[in-house]
Every structure is written in C-alpha cells, then in structure tokens.
Design a protein around this motif. Structure first.
Motif, short mmCIF file in Angstrom:
data_model
loop_
_atom_site.label_atom_id
_atom_site.label_comp_id
_atom_site.label_asym_id
_atom_site.label_seq_id
_atom_site.Cartn_x
_atom_site.Cartn_y
_atom_site.Cartn_z
N TYR A 40 0.86 -1.05 0.06
CA TYR A 40 0.08 -0.15 0.01
C TYR A 40 0.69 1.17 -0.02
CZ TYR A 40 -3.75 -3.14 1.28
OH TYR A 40 -4.74 -4.02 1.50
N SER B 69 3.01 4.52 -6.36
CA SER B 69 2.53 3.29 -6.08
C SER B 69 3.02 2.27 -7.36
CB SER B 69 0.92 3.08 -6.25
OG SER B 69 0.43 4.13 -5.41
N ASN C 251 -1.45 -1.68 -5.37
CA ASN C 251 -2.35 -1.39 -6.27
C ASN C 251 -3.66 -0.65 -5.70
OD1 ASN C 251 -1.40 -4.77 -7.01
ND2 ASN C 251 -1.91 -3.18 -8.93
N THR C 252 -3.22 -0.27 -4.46
CA THR C 252 -4.12 0.61 -3.75
C THR C 252 -3.50 1.80 -3.13
OG1 THR C 252 -5.59 -1.37 -3.24
CG2 THR C 252 -6.14 0.53 -2.21
N PHE D 169 -3.99 5.23 -0.62
CA PHE D 169 -4.62 6.10 0.29
C PHE D 169 -4.34 7.50 0.46
CE2 PHE D 169 -5.63 1.78 1.48
CZ PHE D 169 -6.87 1.49 1.55
N ASP E 44 -2.87 -1.82 -12.25
CA ASP E 44 -3.90 -1.50 -11.91
C ASP E 44 -3.75 -0.37 -10.84
OD1 ASP E 44 -5.09 -2.99 -13.89
OD2 ASP E 44 -5.62 -4.88 -12.23
N LEU E 45 -4.57 0.54 -10.27
CA LEU E 45 -4.42 1.32 -9.33
C LEU E 45 -5.85 1.83 -8.72
CD1 LEU E 45 -2.49 2.18 -6.91
CD2 LEU E 45 -2.23 4.47 -8.32
N ASP E 46 -6.21 1.66 -7.83
CA ASP E 46 -7.23 2.50 -6.98
C ASP E 46 -6.82 3.37 -6.04
OD1 ASP E 46 -9.45 1.38 -8.37
OD2 ASP E 46 -9.05 -0.43 -7.25
N VAL F 129 -7.76 6.05 -2.70
CA VAL F 129 -8.88 6.26 -2.03
C VAL F 129 -8.65 7.32 -0.98
CG1 VAL F 129 -10.10 5.41 0.07
CG2 VAL F 129 -9.51 3.77 -1.70
#
Lengths: 435, 797
Positions: free
Chosen positions: A79, A113, A119-120, A122, A159-161, A163
């Motif tokens: 993360y 990242s 892949n996530t 914050f 892929d990346l999100d 938040v």
C-alpha cells in the motif's frame, strides 16, 4: 531576486482553474506518468534514490530508501499511504498544494504506487479541510475518467485504485502509525514499532507512508531526471521545497526555493518584516521545532544546518514573530495545543502537557518563582525522549528553546507581576498607535 | 544434537547492570532484568498481554543495543527483546534511567487522587509501592499549586465492576485483557489526553465471564468489584491457596479471608492450568458459604419432624436405618473431593455391600459408563498444554465458554497465538466458538454420533496425533456419540479427553463411584480386580455383579426394590427426571442426606448430616485432564464434617469400618490402593440407536446446556454476579422466528416455559435451544429431557 525561487510544485498555482485536469495536462501534467509506466519499477525507485529526495513531512528520511524497504517477496498486497493530515501549527504547504494543483499529488501517487507495486493507495486528508477533501476527490475522479487510474492504466497492465480518506480531527493522526490506525477504523493512537510500516503497516501489509509534498515531487523527478532535482539544494538536502512564511512579514505566503536558502533571503522576498518592527524569533519548521532568533537569519535552511543551529528543518513552516510578541504567551498557546492534541496513550505526553500548561499559565500571569523555570525545564527533560512518539518531544521544543533565548523575558513576567507586552500590538490587525 | 545444545543456541547473553545473564531469545529486557534480581517498575507491562509500551515507567538506558551502538534515549524495557551483547543499565546503575523513571512516576501522580487511605488497593497497590521505590517523596506539582483532573466517582462498567477514573493510570491492561485474552472487547479507551478514560459502549454492556480478572490486574485502585469494595484491607486478610470448585478445570485460586469469613477470591498463578485467569464464577461465587440455609448440626427425623441430634446419635440412627432398609443405593453427586468420593465408593462396597453407587447426578447412559471405564479412567488424555500446542481441536457437545472457562481461554490463546483450528459439533455457532476462531460442524441434538462418524471422511477436517478431541458430559445421552468419538480418536491418533461440568466428577470416576468400576479403574466384573480391591479394603469379598446406575437406583427406590438411599450433594432438578427422583425420595424407607445446605433432599431425609464445604476441609479435585489438584482447608469449622468422616462414622456403627476417618487418611488409603494395572474394560460396539428428533407432528428437538452464570445454587447469595449473567433467550432459526414473533412458549412433556426469541443464523429450523438452568427449576424439571421433541408457540401479548 527572481532567480532565487524555483517554482516547480507551485508553478501553475496562478493558472485559471489550476486544479482542473485539463489545466494540469496543458502544463505537461501526466507526461511523467506515461514515462514512468514504461520504466521498470525498480528504476523509478533508483531514480528517486538518486535524486536525493528526502521526506518533506518533517523528518527528512530519504524517500527512495523508504521505498526500498518494502519487501517485494512479501505475498501480501502493498500500500501507498499519502499523509495529508497537515495539522502542525504554522505548517501550511500541503493544503494549498492540494487546493491549487491536486493532480500533482495524484500523478505522484500513481507513479509512487507503481514503483512500490501497490495496487491501492490512500490519501489521508485532514478532516477539518472539507473543501480540500472535495477538491482531491474531484481530481481523483477526473483521473479515473481520463484513464490515469483504474484497471490497466494506459495499457500498461497496471491497476491502481486511489481512496481519499477524511480524518476525524486529531493532530496525532499525522503520526504515521496513528494515521494507519485511523485508516483501519480504530482510534488514532501510535503503534508500537517494530514492526515498521514498511514490513507490517496498513492491514499488517507492507506500506509506504509519504508526505504530500514528497509524493508531489516525484513526477518532476521522473519527468526531468534525478540529476535535475539533485542539482538544486545543498549537498545532503537536495532539491526544492515550499517555504511557508507566516506572521509578521509584509507578504506572507508560499515561497518555493531550493533547500539551503536563508531566512534573510526569504524575508527579503516577502517584502521584509512588518513595517517598523524587527524579527524577534521564528520557527524553522512548525511549532514542534525549537525556535530560532535573529542571530540565525543566515543559517541555510537545509536539514543539516538547521540541525546544527539547534533546531530542525521540519516542514519549513516559518512562523515569523516580531518584537511586539510575548514569547511566553506564544509558547503557552502552542503548549495548550499539544495538551489538547495529546492522544493520552503514554504518560509523559499526557500528564506532562497537562502540567506544562498550568506552569506556563502561571508564569504568564507573573505567578511563581524563578525556580519554576528550572522545574519547567526539568519537566521538559522528563518528556523529551521519554514519550511514545514525537508529539511529546515536539511539545517541549518551544519551551526549552524559548527559555534558552528569552529567559529574561520569563523573569520579567515574574518581576512585573504579569505580561509586559500589549497583546493587541502583536496582532496583524493592530494599527500603529491605535488600541 | 542434545537437548542442552539446542537450548544453548536459543539463549542470548547480555549484560544488565554489569551482570551477565543468558536468557531465551525473544525475552523482553524487563523480564531478563528479573533474572539478575532487578525489578524494573512497570504498569502497562503484563507477561500474558501483548507489549504496549504505554506507561513508560520501565525506561532503561541502553548504552549498547548489541550492535556496538547506544540507543539515543531511554527505552521502554517492556517492549524491547534482548539482543546478543546488549548492555542495559537500569535504575540500579544508571542515573539516566533512574531520573527517567522518577519523572514518569511524578507525572503519573499529578492526576492521581492520592487517596490511598480510602482505596481498596491501598496496601497491595503497584502504584503505591513503586511510588515509594521509584518516586520522590514530595510533589512538585502540588507545591506549585497544580490543579488535578477530576471525575465523578465511581461508575459502573458492569453490575460487578466499578471504575474510578481518577485513580486510573491508563495502562490499558483491562482493555487489553478483554480484547486479547477474553475476547470480550466491551471496554475501550475513549477521549484523549489526560481526559482519556476506560469507557463502555452504551448499548453493549461489559458482558464477560472473565471481567473480574481486569480488577485483579489493575495496577491501581481504578477497578473494584461491587462485591468487595470497602469490605476489608489487604493487610487484614489471610491468604490461602486453593482450587476452584465450580467446574472441572481445577483453576488455582487464592482465598483471602478474615476472622473465619471469605472476603474475596483471586486467581492463583498456575502456568500449567489457568495461568493467571479465572472465571467470574470462580472469583465471585462463594456467597453460598454464608447463606442462611447452611446446615450446622446433624438432624434426625422423629415423628415426621427433623430435630437436632448429636453426631454419635445421628451416626447410630443412620446406621440402624440403613441396616433395616434392606438394599441401599448411594448417590454421592459430582461435587466431591476425590477423598470424599473414595469414601462413598468404599462405603457402598464395604459398609453396604453393594455396587449401587453412581456419582452422575445428571442425565446419563450405560454407553457413558462403558466409555468412562474404557477410555477415560486412569488416563491423562490431554492437558492444557496439549490444547495450546494442538494443530486442531475438535469439540463434541462441549461449550467451553459456558461449561469450562479455563479451557475456553486456552483455546482462544491457542487460536490467537498458534492459529490452532477449532471445530465444534454443536447445533449452532456460539459466540464462544467465534471467539476461539472456531468453525461449526452442525449437528442436531441426538444426531451427533452420525456427524462424528462422518468426520473421518471429510478432507477439510484434519485430525492427527497433534490434535485433541474434547467431548462433553452432555454426550452421554446422545446415543452412539461417545463410541463414535472414541473410534475417531483411535483412527486419527488424536488425543481424547472427556470434559465433565462438576469439579468432583473426574475424581469420583477415579475413586470408583460407578456401578461398574471400583477405585483405580478396577472393573467390577474382573475377579482379580475385585480380589485386589477387597484385599486393600481388608474384606473377604465384594459383590461381583455391576450395580445399578443412578437412573436405575431412582427407579428401584421408587418401586421398593431399594429400601434405603444415601444422597450426597444432588440437586433433584439436575437429575435425568426430577419428578422421578423426588418420587424415589418419598418412596424410599430410609434416606440419609449429606448436605451443606437445606435442599429438597434434606427436607425429606430421615437423617441429615451437615458436610463441610471446600473451605473447611482438605482434599483433591481431579481436573478433566486427570490432573490431581490438592488443596488445604482454609478454616477449621466444628459445625460440619467432611463426607468421608460422616460415612466413616456410620460405617463404624454398622460394624463395618472404612479403615479411615479423616480426609488425609482417606487420601493415604486411596493412594495405597493405587491404580489398577490389569486389563481395563473395553468399549463395546454400541448398538446404533436410531436418533429420535421429533421432526414429525411439528415437534422440534430441544438443545440445551447450562450457562456459566445461571440459577445454580452455588451462585446463591451473589446478587452482583447474578446481574452479570446472560439474559435467557430461546434460540431459533430465522424461519422459525418469523412464524413465532418476539416471545415463544416451549411445550414439552414435563411442562412449558416462555422466553424471548433470539434468531440464530445457523440453527436448523427443527431445533430450538434454551439455557438449561436459567428459568424456573430448569429445563429438566419444567420442560422436557434434552434431545426430545418440544412444541413451539408464539407468545406475544
């Protein structure tokens, strides 16, 4: 001296609708991302290492080295957490940055990242600044819509999100492990280390936690090269940084300059001190850094020189106080802040700040004896380095340093039975000769 | 490689205060220092809780971290493991460490009320003690006119536990215990800074069977019990180590007493058994010792009324009555010490010449007696250490949180620390199972045998020699289950242990209080075993046929086949058929009761002997593991005698003395007789009895077990403890609940009870669960037999 400034992060702040994706891309935004996605992740880490970028959140830990600590053979997800819980008294760089050009941060978060194989990511934004949270959320939404975020970013297979998480109003959550507790839905209190976040951070998984400005600096490093970044600054404190001048200067604001610039230069850039007044004391990096005085005007503002001067570069939050300011009063205000923000986990910070405020309150009122100053210093000695995290240490900085430089002013309060200063005179709305 | 070589490589050598010491790797500095005789002051540190480093009281100087470099500032010794070559200087040799500790102590006291003279903890308080040893004599805070933080005091965090927030030093031991050890995180720190405090969630009360431990580990007087608050001072108390009598776990306790009265009970420290934790029942339930109905003199019935009698007269009358009653059955109950059980066993065989003796004062079966004789007696099937080391644990018909609290805590520890997998053959997933990270293997009451037999074919459940199977006493009445469990243990190699509910059950089994077993596991049907026992007892011979079990004794007394009954601590409502038991008491010609308190048995008995409770006699409880737990008498009380002494008195009047009088003599004779070394009984292939869940006629099958805190008579006199009991509910599936509404009436063949409904997700539609003894006279008396069919009706107003 226009060439003293090096606007990189702040270069587009004056653009019309600078926060929009279109504006950002027009200025070359997201080009570094495409370049980065074509690179091997380890090469990005190497580039950031080579640039000499050190954490912009205060401690100055080398960013690339931090990324290198992530055990890539760990099967758990990795993360990235961006610490945007800017709450230090005096510190005001991340919030303007996120307001003005949030995409710099978003692009930096994507590249970072990608480098650490997360892949996530914050972004933990201080809860009080709802307008900033909205702006970052909007920027993230724009980035998703443009394909900078989500699945298979620009055909790279990555892929990346992202938040955006709103804090709930606690200074302690700027401490990285307390921030992680908060992100996980628990009370914000610092965690025992080891394990360090790089090994077991968010959800007990390898986690990189970086300040907003550190992450926002990454696109420029990738775009322009590590050498470009390293060409600025001083030997061990490379690159540029935002210097936030506040208080008794003619033009308070953000001044982006290479590390190593002096306060003298910065005050000149800011149009000098408030008219008719002289510099009395200042903080180099927020209220947690020991105060300095006029004798330190020529200290290069980098990690080493400020440290040698007995303080810390911190967040380059330069709070400037002129001769109208009562140092005891200023220190008491800061100490009240630390008492209010102490999380309560450890004894010295919790109980120490409770007591410090009482002692300082008495001193400001002129109640007490000279020995109380020694007790005050002894309390600080019993907190500094004894607390669970750096909050307790920070609480002692203004006290110890102010007694070091202004012991006589404290004693003057005792001998005169109260504060010798006119509190109104130090306010920014004070007009000379009017009460 | 030898063992010593292994242990050598695991040792780390460091220097503390100039003294070299070698400790196992991973040891924390604070405990390594204890090895060189240095006590570093501490509050938040507790060896059984995860380190937290919150109080900062244990700061030490580390001039060499083992890598040649000093640690820049004082370190919390409770959070740092030792390292090879490390150098540590504590307050004993380092001014830095000493000043750091003094500074922390000063901070801790600024907001502490310093009300030691009125505080329950005063005299045994770590804060008080360490303020003396590691603090300054005078307060600079008070000297400078400092203002303390104050709170209204105290507040209830449960009916039993009270919190005085001013005294709290926020070490978080209580909250960490509740979260980590008990798994009941109903208390937590709230607020921040100096206003931080232990808080409860308004809608979720601090409902934990282990809450009392938080009081004991509180290092200040912040947590007190409603029961003990302001009752005595620690320096007025005499402490006697003992063993808890409320379950079969054998938890070590400390009984604190003053002038012949127990004032409180604390957990003992026994790493092999209960570590430092006990259940609230073990801690708080001792009020039964001082209830008004305690018997304090022998009584004999004359013209239909009981009248006081002298001991010799009572012995003579009892002997005469038993002699003239013809055959006599003996029901000793399950709460005896092994010595008293041995006395009952001896009394039945030697004085009465019968095998009609059975300690089982609850539903039972012949299969169970066979199982106990073949698989349990004389065996240490598994231990607490085995549970902790197990890869997997299978529970069959056992709800540890309710029925064996110490096992529950150990399972939770195993699951938390070693990821031990827990499976439970039960009708639904209980909260206790969730807290041990367990998985349900659903089984309707009565169908456990098939489910257990089927486990051998399931690949997801791995049982091997590192596994443990625990089977509860309730499975006695689930046909075929005990046999299936024994078979599963044999085929898988897993360790097997039987877990009864009462403290004396296992000891009574070992002492031969079964119709088929003589002491030491000697089968009644084995002629050499009989000769062996007869020789030890000094009698010519022993009855050679197995006797009647408890159910048969009851039936025989009711029918007149048995003329006399000797009844120990048996509650009629615990027995398989309470009405039949009461009828048998009425029908018997002569009943001798040995009891601590007036009961339904003493009210109809012909001779009543007051017997000593655990505080008044020495003895031994045998845990579910088979571990003997000896304890001494706390008091010398002339009003009651141990059961063994009473039985010896009667036997002597009968002219057939037992050969002992005191508990110590009984113990010596029991040891002398020793375990049977001949062939043990084998488990017959039990006839597969068709399970009888009443799926027809709209009947649902009744699942039930006792909650830890319920209407049990040994919890009498403890209103605060009772107030922390779980609210009785009737558990049904969602489908059933929809049809019933919020209240339900259960109708069985013995009566009906009405309870609020609680939906339980994984309960089958044709099963209902109610607590066995939380309403009225309990399920056995008021509703139906466990496993039988009952009818459900909505009972909304």
């Amino acid at each position: 001296m226009p060439d003293t400034l090096t606007p990189v992060l702040t270069s587009d702040w004056a653009e019309d609708q600078s926060w929009k994706l279109a504006t950002y891309e027009r200025g070359g935004g997201y080009r570094a991302l495409r370049k980065a996605l074509a690179m091997a992740p380890d090469d990005i880490i190497t580039a950031v290492k080579d640039s000499g970028l050190r954490g912009r959140g205060g401690a100055g830990f080398p960013t690339g080295m931090k990324w290198g600590f992530i055990p890539q053979d760990n099967p758990k997800p990795k993360y990235l957490v961006v610490n945007a819980d800017e709450s230090e008294p005096g510190t005001c760089k991340d919030i303007p940055l996120m307001m003005a050009t949030p995409h710099t941060l978003v692009e930096g978060a994507i590249i970072s990242s990608f480098a650490i194989r997360a892949n996530t990511a914050f972004i933990y934004v201080r809860g009080e600044v709802v307008h900033v949270i909205r702006r970052v959320q909007a920027a993230v939404a724009e980035a998703y819509a443009a394909g900078h975020l989500g699945k298979d970013i620009h055909g790279s297979g990555y892929d990346l999100d992202v938040v955006v998480h709103a804090g709930a109003g606690a200074y302690i959550c700027g401490e990285e492990t307390a921030l992680l507790e908060g992100l996980e839905g628990r009370r914000g209190q610092p965690r025992l280390r080891p394990p360090f976040p790089a090994v077991a951070g968010l959800y007990a998984s390898p986690t990189v936690i970086n300040n907003v400005e550190s992450i926002a600096s990454v696109p420029s490093i990738i775009g322009n090269g590590a050498d470009w970044f390293a060409s600025m600054g001083t030997e061990k404190s490379k690159g540029f940084g935002i210097f936030s001048l506040s208080g008794h200067v003619a033009k308070p604001g953000q001044y982006e300059a290479p590390l190593g610039i002096t306060l003298r230069t910065l005050i000149e850039l800011a149009g000098g001190m408030r008219q008719g007044h002289e510099l009395k004391f200042w903080t180099p990096g927020g209220s947690s850094t020991p105060i300095l005085t006029g004798e330190h005007l020529d200290v290069p503002l980098d990690f080493e020189a400020v440290g040698a001067a007995g303080s810390m570069l911190g967040t380059r939050a330069l709070q400037i106080f002129d001769d109208t300011t009562c140092v005891v009063r200023a220190v008491l205000r800061w100490t009240e802040f630390y008492k209010h923000e102490s999380c309560g986990k450890c004894t010295p910070c919790r109980e120490g700040t409770w007591w410090l405020v009482q002692t300082l309150t008495n001193l400001e009122k002129g109640v007490g004896r000279e020995e109380d100053l020694d007790i005050l210093l002894d309390q600080c000695d019993n907190i500094l380095g004894r607390a669970f995290c750096a909050l307790g240490d920070g609480a002692t900085s203004p006290i110890s340093s102010s007694i070091q430089y202004f012991r006589n002013e404290y004693l003057q309060h005792l001998s005169e039975g109260g504060c010798p200063f006119d509190p109104v005179a130090s306010t920014l709305f004070a007009v000379e000769g009017v009460r | 490689m030898t063992t010593s070589e292994i242990s050598k490589t695991d040792l780390v050598t460091l220097t503390i205060d100039g003294v070299q010491v070698s400790v196992p790797a991973g040891t924390l500095i604070i405990r390594a220092a204890e090895q060189v005789g240095v006590q570093i002051p501490r509050f938040c540190d507790h060896p059984l809780l995860d380190p937290v480093g919150a109080c900062r009281q244990c700061l030490v100087d580390v001039p060499d971290a083992g890598n040649g470099r000093p640690m820049p500032k004082p370190q919390a010794s409770c959070t740092i493991p030792v390292a090879e070559g490390m150098v540590v200087n504590t307050q004993a040799t380092s001014e830095v460490a000493d000043k750091a500790q003094q500074g922390i102590m000063e901070f801790l006291l600024i907001n502490h009320p310093l009300d030691c003279p009125v505080c329950d903890k005063g005299g045994e308080c770590p804060l008080q003690n360490q303020a003396m040893s590691n603090g300054r004599g005078e307060s600079r805070f008070a000297g400078s006119g400092g203002v303390k933080r104050t709170f209204p005091k105290p507040i209830n965090i449960s009916a039993q536990v009270l919190l005085d927030r001013e005294r709290c030093v926020l070490c978080a031991r209580c909250t960490r215990f509740s979260e980590q050890i008990a798994g009941d995180p109903f208390i937590a720190m709230v607020e921040r800074g100096a206003l931080q405090q232990v808080g409860i969630y308004e809608k979720e009360p601090f409902e934990s069977y282990f809450a009392g431990n938080t009081i004991q580990i509180c290092p200040v007087g912040a947590l007190t019990s409603a029961d003990y608050r302001f009752r005595s001072r620690p320096f007025d108390l005499v402490s006697t180590p003992s063993v808890a009598e409320h379950d079969a776990c054998g938890a070590a306790i400390r009984v604190d007493h003053r002038r012949g009265q127990v004032m409180r009970r604390l957990s003992g420290n026994d790493p092999e058994v209960n570590e430092e934790w006990i259940t609230d029942k073990d801690r708080f339930a001792f009020g039964y010792l001082r209830t008004d109905d305690r018997l304090s003199y022998p009584q004999i019935r004359e013209d239909g009324e009981l009248r006081p009698a002298s001991w010799p007269e009572a012995f003579a009358v009892a002997a005469r009555g038993l002699a003239s009653a013809g055959s006599v059955g003996v029901l000793p109950g399950g709460r005896l010490t092994a010595e008293d059980a041995y006395a009952y066993s001896t009394f039945a065989r030697v004085a009465l010449g019968t095998n009609d003796v059975d300690f089982r004062s609850r539903p039972l079966s012949q299969e169970e007696a066979d199982f106990l004789a073949a698989e349990v007696v004389l065996r240490q099937g598994a231990t607490y250490a085995d549970l902790e080391a197990a890869t997997s644990v299978l529970l069959v018909g056992l709800e540890p949180e309710e029925e064996a609290g110490t096992i529950f805590l150990r399972l939770r520890k195993a699951n938390r620390g070693r990821r031990t997998r827990v499976w439970s053959v039960a009708p639904f997933t209980s909260n206790g199972l969730r807290k041990t990270g367990g998985t349900l293997i659903a089984a309707k009451p009565g169908a456990e045998a098939d489910v257990v037999a089927g486990l051998a074919h399931r690949t997801d459940i791995e049982l091997d020699s590192a596994s443990v199977i625990l089977v509860g006493e309730r499975m006695a009445t689930s046909p075929g289950t005990l046999t299936a469990v024994a078979r599963l243990a044999r085929t898988s190699g897993a360790k097997l242990a039987w877990v009864p509910r009462r403290a004396g059950d296992r000891g009574a089994l070992e002492a031969g209080c079964l119709p088929t077993l003589l002491p030491g596991g000697r089968p009644v049907t084995d002629p050499t075993a009989r000769v062996d026992a007869a020789t030890a007892w000094g009698v010519a011979g022993l009855p050679d046929q197995p006797g009647r079990d408890a159910d048969a004794i009851v039936a025989a007394a009711a029918s007149g086949a048995l003329g006399g009954l000797v009844v120990g601590g048996v509650d009629p409502d615990d027995t398989a058929d309470p009405a039949a038991f009461r009828a048998a008491l009425e029908a018997a010609h002569f009943v001798v009761a040995l009891e601590q308190r007036e009961t339904d048995v003493t009210r109809v008995a012909d001779v009543v002997f007051p017997v000593a409770p655990v505080t008044d006699k020495p003895g031994t409880f045998v845990t579910w593991e088979g571990r003997p737990r000896e304890f001494d008498a706390v008091f010398v009380n002339p009003h009651a005698l141990p059961d063994a002494r009473v039985l010896a008195g009667i036997a002597e009047e009968l002219g057939r003395p037992l050969g002992f009088r005191t508990s110590a003599e009984a113990h010596a004779r029991m040891v002398e007789m020793g375990p049977w070394d001949g062939d043990r009984a084998t488990l017959p292939d039990a006839p597969t009895v068709a399970s009888t869940p009443g799926e027809s006629d709209g009947l649902v099958s009744l699942a039930t077990w006792k909650l830890m805190l319920d209407n049990g008579s040994m919890q009498d006199g403890e209103k605060y403890l009772r107030a922390t009991a779980r609210t009785p509910v009737c558990r049904v599936s969602l489908t059933t609940a929809r049809a019933l509404g919020a209240m339900v009436t259960l109708e069985g063949d013995r009566g009906s009870i009405t309870l609020p409904v609680e939906v339980t997700d994984d309960l089958a539609d044709d099963v209902v669960w109610v607590p066995a003894n939380s309403t009225g006279h309990g399920v056995l008396a008021d509703l139906a037999s466990p496993g039988s069919g009952v009818r459900l009706k909505g009972a909304d107003q």
